[in-house]
Design an enzyme around this catalytic site. Structure first.
Site, mmCIF file in Angstrom:
data_model
loop_
_atom_site.group_PDB
_atom_site.id
_atom_site.type_symbol
_atom_site.label_atom_id
_atom_site.label_comp_id
_atom_site.label_asym_id
_atom_site.label_seq_id
_atom_site.Cartn_x
_atom_site.Cartn_y
_atom_site.Cartn_z
ATOM 1 N N LYS A 107 94.230 64.737 -10.583
ATOM 2 C CA LYS A 107 93.163 64.437 -9.620
ATOM 3 C C LYS A 107 91.878 64.281 -10.403
ATOM 4 C CE LYS A 107 92.993 64.071 -5.063
ATOM 5 N NZ LYS A 107 94.099 63.677 -4.175
HETATM 6 P P1 NAD Z 1 87.748 59.269 3.971
HETATM 7 O O1 NAD Z 1 86.597 59.545 3.094
HETATM 8 O O2 NAD Z 1 88.170 57.871 4.222
HETATM 9 O O3 NAD Z 1 87.523 59.954 5.411
HETATM 10 C C1 NAD Z 1 87.184 61.303 5.574
HETATM 11 C C2 NAD Z 1 86.843 61.514 7.040
HETATM 12 O O4 NAD Z 1 86.583 62.909 7.242
HETATM 13 C C3 NAD Z 1 85.597 60.778 7.501
HETATM 14 O O5 NAD Z 1 85.795 60.304 8.816
HETATM 15 C C4 NAD Z 1 84.520 61.856 7.519
HETATM 16 O O6 NAD Z 1 83.487 61.597 8.453
HETATM 17 C C5 NAD Z 1 85.342 63.043 7.949
HETATM 18 N N1 NAD Z 1 84.737 64.324 7.601
HETATM 19 C C6 NAD Z 1 84.068 64.659 6.491
HETATM 20 N N2 NAD Z 1 83.628 65.928 6.572
HETATM 21 C C7 NAD Z 1 84.059 66.396 7.741
HETATM 22 C C8 NAD Z 1 83.930 67.634 8.410
HETATM 23 N N3 NAD Z 1 83.273 68.642 7.836
HETATM 24 N N4 NAD Z 1 84.508 67.765 9.620
HETATM 25 C C9 NAD Z 1 85.173 66.721 10.169
HETATM 26 N N5 NAD Z 1 85.328 65.541 9.603
HETATM 27 C C10 NAD Z 1 84.765 65.374 8.410
HETATM 28 O O7 NAD Z 1 88.974 60.141 3.376
HETATM 29 P P2 NAD Z 1 90.530 59.896 3.559
HETATM 30 O O8 NAD Z 1 91.002 59.044 2.434
HETATM 31 O O9 NAD Z 1 90.817 59.521 4.975
HETATM 32 O O10 NAD Z 1 91.090 61.364 3.249
HETATM 33 C C11 NAD Z 1 91.127 62.386 4.258
HETATM 34 C C12 NAD Z 1 92.055 63.490 3.783
HETATM 35 O O11 NAD Z 1 93.355 62.948 3.534
HETATM 36 C C13 NAD Z 1 91.650 64.175 2.474
HETATM 37 O O12 NAD Z 1 92.028 65.527 2.512
HETATM 38 C C14 NAD Z 1 92.473 63.454 1.433
HETATM 39 O O13 NAD Z 1 92.675 64.237 0.257
HETATM 40 C C15 NAD Z 1 93.753 63.276 2.214
HETATM 41 N N6 NAD Z 1 94.604 62.219 1.689
HETATM 42 C C16 NAD Z 1 94.166 60.930 1.608
HETATM 43 C C17 NAD Z 1 95.024 59.949 1.115
HETATM 44 C C18 NAD Z 1 94.636 58.494 1.050
HETATM 45 O O14 NAD Z 1 95.515 57.658 0.780
HETATM 46 N N7 NAD Z 1 93.382 58.121 1.314
HETATM 47 C C19 NAD Z 1 96.308 60.306 0.673
HETATM 48 C C20 NAD Z 1 96.736 61.631 0.794
HETATM 49 C C21 NAD Z 1 95.874 62.571 1.302
#
Ligand code: NAD
Length: 423
Positions: A113
């Site tokens: 990461k």
């Molecule tokens: P992103 O940045 O696209 O979206 C994050 C979302 O969370 C946004 O809508 C933001 O407004 C919201 N957010 C931020 N702080 C917050 C809070 N305190 N309370 C509520 N909402 C809040 O990120 P993403 O890529 O969608 O990732 C989200 C999660 O999924 C993370 O934990 C990431 O590690 C995990 N993840 C993502 C992927 C991927 O392919 N993008 C893969 C596996 C896991």
């Protein structure tokens, strides 16, 4: 998201929690304590400073990391996070979870990461590009298609991956498609990558519902987070006929127990940058969303939102962890006692890394697949991992999390033993 709200999201040290999870699994599955000792450390951790010329003429210096947890089963794989509250130990925990996720899915990858402590929303497009290119240059000796392959995570997207691909390729003198995944289609991305994590979550929820003889229609789902994962999941669930009763972003939540109009929510968020004042919904806090009466709660934002504090008040029937590390071990114990099924992150959100693996394979072969092939192969891998985890849970009378970690840790331990300790 603002720096203040973001800097408070970690209540406990995530790496300490990840190591504690590993210790428990090692004990439960009888893994050699010496091996657990090796696996509880990260193989390599690089801390870099990232000076960036800002648009107003100042130079701002950002902190960046790239951590490789393990490469026993193949090159390291893991996302890059841009977030103001990012910590080094958080990156280490996320790297360790990637090792387990790749092993559980049977992918030939280890875990890594990386990230930069920054608030991407407050940077201009060109500042973000300069930051990304300088960060990539600082870690250029660490990454590579056979070494360590980054991907998007919170705060990064396909454009950021394109800059990483270009910076690396310019430095080595030719295009290297396999250096990073989650790229735009125009530069070697895979069809289906954008929605892949959400699709994997969808397949897990569907399989869990089937175990109870249930289906999507009329299943009430609350989703925290409306980014890449949360937004795509809401769209897919609505298409399947599920009732999405709550959505949220960092500004707060919106609720409608009869079902939110998801396409309208996507348009509203794109137009206004927030879900606030979405017609036909009541406003609530993110804390209220977590405690909402629903069938499935999907945390899809940040870590540690389900804790020993709020776990006794949760009213969801099932939790599906789209985010990494949303549930603390203290909360896990309470949820287990209360009989709430938790589909753990390493299983539930692995769709992203599975399609990243497909993108890497396609990039190495320079031969690209059709979307139905990507989705069918994704379904095969995720559902197989779900069934393996479900049967290990029954066999060992344990939780889905322990079962998933148990399978993953045993696979990495077996590979380590067969390879032997060098020298
Ligand atoms: P992103 O940045 O696209 O979206 C994050 C979302 O969370 C946004 O809508 C933001 O407004 C919201 N957010 C931020 N702080 C917050 C809070 N305190 N309370 C509520 N909402 C809040 O990120 P993403 O890529 O969608 O990732 C989200 C999660 O999924 C993370 O934990 C990431 O590690 C995990 N993840 C993502 C992927 C991927 O392919 N993008 C893969 C596996 C896991």
């Amino acid at each position: 998201m603002s720096a203040t709200e973001a800097s408070t999201h970690l209540r406990e040290n995530p790496f300490a929690l990840a190591r504690e999870q590993l210790r428990r699994v090692g004990e439960a599955f009888g893994v050699d304590p010496d091996l657990i000792g090796v696996l509880s450390k990260c193989k390599k951790s690089v801390e870099v400073s990232v000076p960036v010329a800002m648009d107003d003429g100042r130079v701002e210096v950002f902190e960046g990391y790239r951590v490789v947890h393990n490469v026993t089963r193949g090159p390291a794989k893991g996302g890059i996070r841009y977030h103001p509250g990012l910590t080094h130990d958080e990156v280490k925990a996320l790297a360790m979870w990637m090792t387990w996720k790749c092993a559980l899915m049977g992918l030939p990858f280890g875990g890594a990461k990386g990230g930069v402590v920054c608030s991407p929303k407050s940077l201009s497009h060109s500042e973000l590009e300069r930051l990304t290119r300088r960060y990539t240059t600082e870690i250029i000796n660490e990454i590579g298609p056979e070494k360590d392959i980054p991907a998007p995570d919170v705060g990064t997207d396909a454009q950021v991956m394109a800059w990483i691909f270009d910076t690396y390729s310019m430095n080595v003198g030719h295009s290297v498609l396999g250096v990073v995944t989650g790229k735009p289609l125009a530069v070697g991305g895979s069809v289906g990558r954008d929605g892949a994590t959400a699709r994997g979550v969808l397949y897990c929820i569907r399989t869990a519902l089937q175990k109870e003889g249930r289906r999507f229609p009329d299943t009430r789902v609350a989703i925290q987070g409306f980014g890449t994962v949360g937004r795509n999941l809401a769209r897919l669930l609505a298409e399947e006929g599920a009732r999405v009763v709550a959505l949220s972003d960092s500004n707060g939540a919106v609720i409608n127990q009869y079902g939110i109009d998801v396409p309208a929510a996507i348009v509203h968020k794109a137009e206004h940058g927030t879900l606030e004042a979405l017609p036909g919904t009541d406003e609530a806090s993110n804390e209220e969303l977590v405690e909402l009466e629903c069938d499935v709660l999907v945390p899809a934002a940040l870590e540690q939102v389900i804790t020993a504090d709020n776990a006794p008040r949760l009213k969801a029937h099932m939790i599906c962890e789209a985010a990494n590390g949303p549930t603390t071990p203290g909360a896990d114990e309470i949820l287990e006692d209360r009989g709430i099924l938790v589909l753990p992150d390493v299983l539930a959100n692995a769709g992203g890394v599975v399609v990243s693996y497909f993108e890497w394979v396609q990039g190495l072969q320079e031969y690209f697949w059709k979307e139905y092939e990507v989705n069918a192969k994704l379904n095969d891998i995720v559902v197989r991992a779900f069934e393996e985890t479900w049967s290990a849970r029954d066999r060992f009378s344990t939780t889905m999390r322990n079962a998933a970690y148990g399978i993953a840790v045993q696979r990495v331990a077996e590979a380590t033993t067969i390879r032997g300790l060098y020298p």
